[in-house]
Scaffold this active site. Sequence first.
Site, PDB file in Angstrom:
ATOM      1  N   HIS A  77       0.848  -1.186   0.000  1.00 57.15           N
ATOM      2  CA  HIS A  77       0.000   0.000   0.000  1.00 57.15           C
ATOM      3  C   HIS A  77       0.892   1.248   0.000  1.00 57.15           C
ATOM      4  CE1 HIS A  77      -2.999   2.741   2.275  1.00 57.15           C
ATOM      5  NE2 HIS A  77      -3.222   2.821   0.978  1.00 57.15           N
ATOM      6  N   CYS A  99      -0.403   0.215   9.667  1.00 65.01           N
ATOM      7  CA  CYS A  99      -0.644   1.582   9.187  1.00 65.01           C
ATOM      8  C   CYS A  99      -2.082   1.763   8.720  1.00 65.01           C
ATOM      9  CB  CYS A  99       0.319   1.938   8.048  1.00 65.01           C
ATOM     10  SG  CYS A  99       1.996   2.204   8.615  1.00 65.01           S
ATOM     11  N   HIS A 100      -2.508   0.917   7.751  1.00 68.39           N
ATOM     12  CA  HIS A 100      -3.839   1.113   7.189  1.00 68.39           C
ATOM     13  C   HIS A 100      -4.643  -0.178   7.147  1.00 68.39           C
ATOM     14  CE1 HIS A 100      -1.100   4.196   5.525  1.00 68.39           C
ATOM     15  NE2 HIS A 100      -2.045   4.983   5.988  1.00 68.39           N
ATOM     16  N   GLY A 101      -4.203  -1.161   7.922  1.00 72.05           N
ATOM     17  CA  GLY A 101      -5.014  -2.345   8.112  1.00 72.05           C
ATOM     18  C   GLY A 101      -5.012  -3.376   6.990  1.00 72.05           C
TER      19      GLY A 101
END
Lengths: 176, 690
Positions: free
Chosen positions: A121, A140-142
């Site tokens: 990502h 960070c963003h799953g």
Amino acid sequence: MTTASSADHPTRRDFLFVATGAAAAVGGAAALWPFISQMNPDASTIAAGAPIEVDLSPVAEGQDIKVFWRGKPIYISHRTKKQIDEARAVNVASLPDPQSDEARVKSGHDQWLVVIGICTHLGCIPIAHEGNYDGFFCPCHGSQYDSSGRIRQGPAPANLAVPPYTFVSDTKIQIG
Amino acid sequence: MSGPSDYQPSNPALQWIERRLPILGLVHSSFVVYPTPRNLNYWWTFGAILSFMLGMQILTGVILAMHYTPHADLAFKSVELIVRDVNYGWLLRNMHACGASMFFFAVYVHMLRGLYYGSYKEPREVLWILGVIIYLLMMATGFMGYVLPWGQMSFWGATVITNLFSAIPYFGESIVTLLWGGYSVGNPTLNRFFSLHYLLPFLIAGVVVLHVWALHVAGQNNPDGVEPKTEKDTVPFTPHATIKDGFGVACFLLLYAWFIFYMPNYLGDADNYIPANPGVTPPHIVPEWYYLPFYAILRSIPNKLAGVIAMFSAIIILCFLPWLDSARTRSSKYRPLAKQFFWIFVAVCILLGYLGAQPPEGIYVIAGRVLTVCYFAYFLIVLPLLSKIEKPRPVPNSISEAILAKTGGKSTPMVSTAIVLALSGALFAASVDKARAEEGGTKPPGNSWSFAGPFGKYDRGALQRGLKVYKEVCSNCHGLSLIAFRNLGDPGGPGYSAAQVAAFASEYKIKDGPNDQGEMFERPGRAADYFPSPFPNEQAARAANGGAAPPDLSLITKARSYGRGFPMFLIDFFSQYQEQGPDYVAAVLQGFEDKVPEGVTIPEGSYYNKYFPGHAIKMPKPLSDGQVTFDDGSPTTVAQYAKDVTTFLMWTAEPHMEARKRLGFQVFIFLIIFAFLMYFTKKKVWADSH
């Protein structure tokens, strides 16, 4: 005042101006190259990025280690039977980035998963043995990766990359 | 910059911007239609050259800062790694280092032009003073930049110059401690100098804007020193001045490129290729050439405080020039006496510069004092007096009249004066230098090196043999810390293949670690490893070698040199001779003699060497005939060993020399063609204006 009296030799004058302008442009552009090229990795950085060898013998089943190659963390997981089976039971076509587990490991060394531990990502480092798929979880963003390092859930668009590596012996790999 | 503009762009988008920010009008009025006197000569192009050099220094400097490490332990090596490893790093570093010299050269021409043509006189006093401020900022910037490579001259230059402030009564010591950020020059000093060296150029750029602004308010002076009266006296800045300046810059680039590609170390000091050592001062501390006249003034005053005051006054006095010289006639062209004294002043400055580079002893000190008096007398006595007594020649009524009256013979007296002065100066300097050469030592004999000259290349065979000599003999005591095994396969080097390099590297044991158990271990060398040092630390090196640590050899051929003396160093500039280092190294290797000459005493544990300064060297004779065998049938003699290992060590000091000279040739071809094109374009543009 320069253009007004150009009637006598218009073409010669124009040619001279164009030639000078072109020479200045070419020279300027060529002079720019060193200033751009210097930003690329220098010779010592490139030399330090040579292949590394990693001894796998101390890594027990179910454990993983993190080594660095070219400044990137490389996860080397000694997968359990359960992890391998889970990775292979999945319908490959249903994955966001379809790829079979067999294509991501070296045949005959199916228990070893070697992936670059950088979330596809935005470059954070996923945590091993976390998440819902017995693989990696990026805090960070799953994003969640399975036990083959494939993206299963979250914003990451692609599977964890597999670095170039070969088995030098059964217990030793060379990365790079 | 000289008032509101009535410029109206035709493009509606530009009109929209122009109504809100009249920046195009500013550029148009300042650099396009701006009236420039039509009689300007080429000395006036140095303004544009200086702007170009400032831009060049900022550009290359910002890039070097991307690769440089401002730390006392790492700075020296980081500069060497820029030169060796960064793509075109050698080019960028040479551009910046030689650029500083070129910048100062141009500023001196620019200042002397102002002095000669009276460009400081009413109404240009502020313009002149702003120029002096720029010059002071340049000196500070140049000094701090010179400290950054953290070589011996950097370190000791920083020490000496910051100690100038200790001359200030009462507060001196505290001020110096404040400047250092410690009790001596050290890491904090280097850090702050780096920070300020980055900052000051932008301040210079700011003052340059003011300088140009003031110039455009007062208008440019000109060789005849009469203000433009009618439109016939001027031409528009673009294209006339633009193209003329462009041609000036192109010619200047030729000189600049000569240094960058062929003489990068000509203006530098060999000692600065020795890493900073707070325990040893180089025997002969010299600032960069552009500070030498002021350094000579400093040293010629026997009192510390007075010397420092004299040195700073020598610069500050320039600010008062508009009032010291109150003559109504601006240009020295019409001032017969002022012209002669101007050239004497130029000679005084050059001679002061020469003295600044000589040791402060004997005749140099006396000459320095005489010339210091001359320097100040020019400003304080000659110029005020001339303003009163000189009878100037009639000045033309206008610039166009001056152009019409132009005759061929007008510059002859000026040139002849200059030539006479230069000759007498040269003779004086040569005689002084001769006196010095006699007391010195034996100068190393010259060699014919394959790498000399504009097309020089390393002899591959010599590099490979030299590596063998280094490996079998020198490496027992001397390190080669800046060379990695991979370099042996680099283009322009000994020319080994990747496999040969890997095999060569694997013969070495390299300390690595710590491993997972936290222990250091040894492993076979890889291409990326550097040549290991023969000693674990400097103390061990000293202990094993009778108190003298064998120097690292990576840069030895650039870190050693010898004075070439007055006429030679000028000839060297044209002949591109720059092999003092290799000549010296080869000479020392062959200069051992068992029989010590009469009158020379060699202490216990030292050996007599004909070419070593002082003749007592701690290194025993390292090479003897037949010691190293060669596969290619080259003679196994000391002379051959010395030549080969010196060639190898020249390569370790300058691994990209072949690329440098090759690119230099291409650049020169281009620049010569470009300069010709610019010249003819300039002629065409000006064809209607003469």
